[in-house]
Scaffold this motif. Structure first.
Motif, PDB file in Angstrom:
ATOM      1  N   GLY A   7     -13.546  27.487 -64.574  1.00 24.46           N
ATOM      2  CA  GLY A   7     -14.636  28.532 -65.189  1.00 24.46           C
ATOM      3  C   GLY A   7     -15.547  28.885 -64.578  1.00 24.46           C
ATOM      4  O   GLY A   7     -15.939  28.677 -63.444  1.00 24.46           O
ATOM      5  N   PRO A   8     -16.301  29.986 -64.928  1.00 20.70           N
ATOM      6  CA  PRO A   8     -17.172  30.565 -64.018  1.00 20.70           C
ATOM      7  C   PRO A   8     -18.588  30.125 -63.600  1.00 20.70           C
ATOM      8  O   PRO A   8     -19.045  30.070 -62.764  1.00 20.70           O
ATOM      9  N   LEU A   9     -19.155  28.989 -64.660  1.00 20.74           N
ATOM     10  CA  LEU A   9     -20.218  28.553 -64.342  1.00 20.74           C
ATOM     11  C   LEU A   9     -20.118  27.883 -63.044  1.00 20.74           C
ATOM     12  O   LEU A   9     -21.330  27.508 -62.354  1.00 20.74           O
ATOM     13  N   ARG A  10     -19.127  27.177 -62.561  1.00 24.87           N
ATOM     14  CA  ARG A  10     -19.233  26.515 -61.300  1.00 24.87           C
ATOM     15  C   ARG A  10     -19.532  27.477 -60.263  1.00 24.87           C
ATOM     16  O   ARG A  10     -19.811  26.768 -58.973  1.00 24.87           O
TER      17      ARG A  10
ATOM     18  N   GLU B 181     -19.890  39.852 -71.260  1.00 27.03           N
ATOM     19  CA  GLU B 181     -18.760  39.703 -71.861  1.00 27.03           C
ATOM     20  C   GLU B 181     -18.605  40.710 -73.071  1.00 27.03           C
ATOM     21  O   GLU B 181     -17.556  41.609 -72.987  1.00 27.03           O
TER      22      GLU B 181
ATOM     23  N   ARG C   9     -27.732  28.983 -63.384  1.00 28.49           N
ATOM     24  CA  ARG C   9     -26.774  28.677 -64.439  1.00 28.49           C
ATOM     25  C   ARG C   9     -27.186  28.702 -65.979  1.00 28.49           C
ATOM     26  O   ARG C   9     -26.747  29.342 -66.760  1.00 28.49           O
TER      27      ARG C   9
ATOM     28  N   GLU D  73      -2.896  30.961 -62.757  1.00 28.50           N
ATOM     29  CA  GLU D  73      -3.937  30.005 -62.835  1.00 28.50           C
ATOM     30  C   GLU D  73      -4.629  29.681 -61.507  1.00 28.50           C
ATOM     31  O   GLU D  73      -3.780  29.898 -60.499  1.00 28.50           O
TER      32      GLU D  73
ATOM     33  N   LYS E 203      -9.564  33.847 -66.335  1.00 25.31           N
ATOM     34  CA  LYS E 203     -10.649  32.985 -66.005  1.00 25.31           C
ATOM     35  C   LYS E 203     -10.355  32.303 -64.570  1.00 25.31           C
ATOM     36  O   LYS E 203      -9.279  32.051 -64.309  1.00 25.31           O
TER      37      LYS E 203
END
Length: 129
Positions: free
Chosen positions: A64-67, A85, A74, A18, A60
């Motif tokens: 998370g991917p958004l950052r 996805e 965004r 992770e 992931k």
């Protein structure tokens, strides 16, 4: 033989880790996509299935991917990510199913749809962090 075992264990440990960055996750997905291609080229169904499963189940990125997406992109990412996805992860699942059904030609076509999903997402969002 020992070298192969070490390589296998190190790749497994990367998938189990992770706190990977987006770049590290994408490098894993890239390795898996190459594995799928090699499986097709070598007529190795197991390799195709393993690579497709790795893509479908990739970890992931930390936070998370958004950052990792440029702030100005965004909102657009949130709107489009489910489609990407489905194309990438759903497509990878379909590759597995098709291979198990002996539909290699269809699985190969699905592989290219998966790659198209990857490149479409990169075209829009890659210039983030």
């Amino acid at each position: 033989m020992r070298f192969l075992l070490v390589m296998l264990l190190s790749s497994i440990s990367l998938f189990a880790q992770e706190n990977l960055t987006m770049k590290q996750v994408m490098q894993l997905v890239n390795q898996s996509a190459v594995k799928v291609l090699e499986g097709f080229l070598l007529n190795n169904d197991r390799m195709v299935i393993e690579g497709a499963r790795e893509i479908a189940e990739h970890p992931k990125p930390a936070g998370g991917p958004l950052r990792y997406i440029e702030p100005s992109k965004r909102e657009e990412f949130v709107k489009l990510v489910r489609g990407f996805e489905e194309q990438v992860h759903g497509g990878s699942q379909r590759i597995i199913e098709l291979m198990k059904e002996g539909k290699r030609e269809e699985a190969f076509k699905e592989y290219f749809r998966v790659l198209q999903g990857c490149t479409a997402c990169h075209r829009i969002f890659r210039d983030g962090r």
